[in-house]
Design a protein around this motif. Structure first.
Motif, PDB file in Angstrom:
ATOM      1  N   LEU A   1       1.027  -1.229  -0.215  1.00 24.97           N
ATOM      2  CA  LEU A   1       0.197  -0.017   0.144  1.00 24.97           C
ATOM      3  C   LEU A   1       0.943   1.242   0.120  1.00 24.97           C
ATOM      4  N   SER A   2       1.967   1.017   0.710  1.00 22.23           N
ATOM      5  CA  SER A   2       2.973   2.420   0.656  1.00 22.23           C
ATOM      6  C   SER A   2       3.443   2.816  -0.808  1.00 22.23           C
ATOM      7  N   ALA A   3       3.523   1.682  -1.450  1.00 24.03           N
ATOM      8  CA  ALA A   3       3.917   1.956  -2.813  1.00 24.03           C
ATOM      9  C   ALA A   3       2.917   2.477  -3.676  1.00 24.03           C
ATOM     10  N   LEU A   4       1.612   2.303  -3.299  1.00 24.30           N
ATOM     11  CA  LEU A   4       0.646   2.732  -4.010  1.00 24.30           C
ATOM     12  C   LEU A   4       0.134   4.171  -3.495  1.00 24.30           C
TER      13      LEU A   4
ATOM     14  N   TYR B   1      -1.411   5.951   5.612  1.00 23.66           N
ATOM     15  CA  TYR B   1      -2.008   5.484   7.022  1.00 23.66           C
ATOM     16  C   TYR B   1      -2.173   4.103   7.092  1.00 23.66           C
ATOM     17  N   GLY B   2      -1.981   3.470   8.382  1.00 24.59           N
ATOM     18  CA  GLY B   2      -2.005   2.194   8.667  1.00 24.59           C
ATOM     19  C   GLY B   2      -0.758   1.294   8.232  1.00 24.59           C
ATOM     20  N   PRO B   3      -0.519   0.043   8.467  1.00 28.31           N
ATOM     21  CA  PRO B   3       0.530  -0.650   8.215  1.00 28.31           C
ATOM     22  C   PRO B   3       0.773  -1.254   6.648  1.00 28.31           C
ATOM     23  N   VAL B   4       1.055   0.135   6.190  1.00 25.14           N
ATOM     24  CA  VAL B   4       1.109   0.272   4.617  1.00 25.14           C
ATOM     25  C   VAL B   4       2.350  -0.607   3.993  1.00 25.14           C
ATOM     26  N   ASP B   5       3.385  -0.779   4.835  1.00 24.01           N
ATOM     27  CA  ASP B   5       4.396  -1.769   4.345  1.00 24.01           C
ATOM     28  C   ASP B   5       4.255  -3.136   4.715  1.00 24.01           C
ATOM     29  N   ARG B   6       3.040  -3.630   5.333  1.00 24.80           N
ATOM     30  CA  ARG B   6       2.514  -4.904   5.471  1.00 24.80           C
ATOM     31  C   ARG B   6       1.543  -5.372   4.687  1.00 24.80           C
ATOM     32  N   VAL B   7       0.821  -4.674   4.034  1.00 21.38           N
ATOM     33  CA  VAL B   7      -0.327  -4.970   3.571  1.00 21.38           C
ATOM     34  C   VAL B   7      -0.255  -4.711   1.988  1.00 21.38           C
ATOM     35  N   PHE B   8      -0.729  -5.526   1.083  1.00 25.82           N
ATOM     36  CA  PHE B   8      -0.425  -5.653  -0.245  1.00 25.82           C
ATOM     37  C   PHE B   8      -1.436  -5.687  -1.062  1.00 25.82           C
ATOM     38  N   VAL B   9      -1.422  -5.292  -2.396  1.00 28.83           N
ATOM     39  CA  VAL B   9      -2.386  -5.611  -3.498  1.00 28.83           C
ATOM     40  C   VAL B   9      -1.591  -6.393  -4.457  1.00 28.83           C
TER      41      VAL B   9
ATOM     42  N   SER C   1     -10.472   0.532  -8.043  1.00 21.46           N
ATOM     43  CA  SER C   1     -11.545   1.507  -8.696  1.00 21.46           C
ATOM     44  C   SER C   1     -11.962   2.523  -7.535  1.00 21.46           C
ATOM     45  N   SER C   2     -11.452   2.270  -6.402  1.00 24.49           N
ATOM     46  CA  SER C   2     -11.827   3.453  -5.282  1.00 24.49           C
ATOM     47  C   SER C   2     -10.809   3.370  -4.210  1.00 24.49           C
ATOM     48  N   ARG C   3     -10.415   4.256  -3.448  1.00 23.79           N
ATOM     49  CA  ARG C   3      -9.569   4.192  -2.314  1.00 23.79           C
ATOM     50  C   ARG C   3      -9.750   5.500  -1.434  1.00 23.79           C
ATOM     51  N   VAL C   4      -9.442   4.905  -0.122  1.00 30.06           N
ATOM     52  CA  VAL C   4      -9.826   5.958   1.014  1.00 30.06           C
ATOM     53  C   VAL C   4      -8.348   5.747   2.014  1.00 30.06           C
ATOM     54  N   ASP C   5      -7.844   6.937   2.111  1.00 30.14           N
ATOM     55  CA  ASP C   5      -6.440   6.802   3.121  1.00 30.14           C
ATOM     56  C   ASP C   5      -6.669   7.947   3.893  1.00 30.14           C
TER      57      ASP C   5
ATOM     58  N   ASN D   1      -9.208   5.276   8.653  1.00 28.17           N
ATOM     59  CA  ASN D   1      -9.916   4.101   7.671  1.00 28.17           C
ATOM     60  C   ASN D   1      -9.185   4.250   6.628  1.00 28.17           C
ATOM     61  N   VAL D   2      -8.544   2.991   6.265  1.00 25.70           N
ATOM     62  CA  VAL D   2      -7.921   2.801   4.763  1.00 25.70           C
ATOM     63  C   VAL D   2      -9.054   1.653   4.140  1.00 25.70           C
ATOM     64  N   THR D   3      -9.291   2.280   2.828  1.00 27.88           N
ATOM     65  CA  THR D   3     -10.291   1.188   2.156  1.00 27.88           C
ATOM     66  C   THR D   3      -9.599   1.274   0.611  1.00 27.88           C
ATOM     67  N   VAL D   4      -9.644  -0.129   0.011  1.00 29.88           N
ATOM     68  CA  VAL D   4      -8.971  -0.174  -1.230  1.00 29.88           C
ATOM     69  C   VAL D   4     -10.481  -0.834  -2.095  1.00 29.88           C
TER      70      VAL D   4
END
Length: 148
Positions: free
Chosen positions: A54-57, A61-69, A76-80, A84-87
């Protein structure tokens, strides 16, 4: 067949509704579900070869180096936001995404707290955050919220 403006509007409204419902689902803890202890903050990160963090995207916010896509996923949509972090993803299919999140969450130190393959839903917790993945044939969403 081209989608009419009304159909496109209905689809967008449906996706927005899905995000709102998911945000509400993570708002309160159920007292009957035990919360696992948080993993060590020093748990190693295992970046999957088929994923991008998520950090590369650009998420902050959040554990962005531990969560992946997954690589090639269609966001199609994102919230940061801090709470609240939503993909929202329209591809790959929900079953493939569920398998991806089941594999990468556990590998990166998160405790899986619920796994419902038939419902295409996975919940996990760690590093001060709670995560939920859910999907259907139209779209999927990953939601991260600070743990209570």
């Amino acid at each position: 067949m081209r989608a009419t403006p009304a159909l496109r509007g209905a689809l967008v409204a449906g996706l927005v509704g899905l995000v709102v419902v998911l945000a509400g689902c993570g708002a309160a803890r159920r007292p009957d579900i035990p919360v696992p202890p948080p993993p060590a903050a020093t748990a190693p990160v295992e970046a999957p070869s088929d994923g991008v963090s998520l950090s590369a995207l650009g998420f902050t916010y959040g554990p962005v180096d531990r969560v992946f896509v997954p690589v090639g996923a269609q966001v199609s949509s994102r919230v940061d936001q801090p709470d609240n972090v939503t993909v929202v993803l329209t591809a790959p299919p929900a079953a493939d995404l569920l398998a991806f999140y089941r594999r990468t969450a556990a590998a990166n130190g998160f405790a899986v707290t619920a796994d419902a393959p038939a419902a295409r839903t996975l919940t996990f917790a760690g590093f001060g955050w709670a995560g939920t993945f859910t999907g259907d044939d139209r779209a999927s969403a990953l939601l991260l919220r600070p743990a209570a």
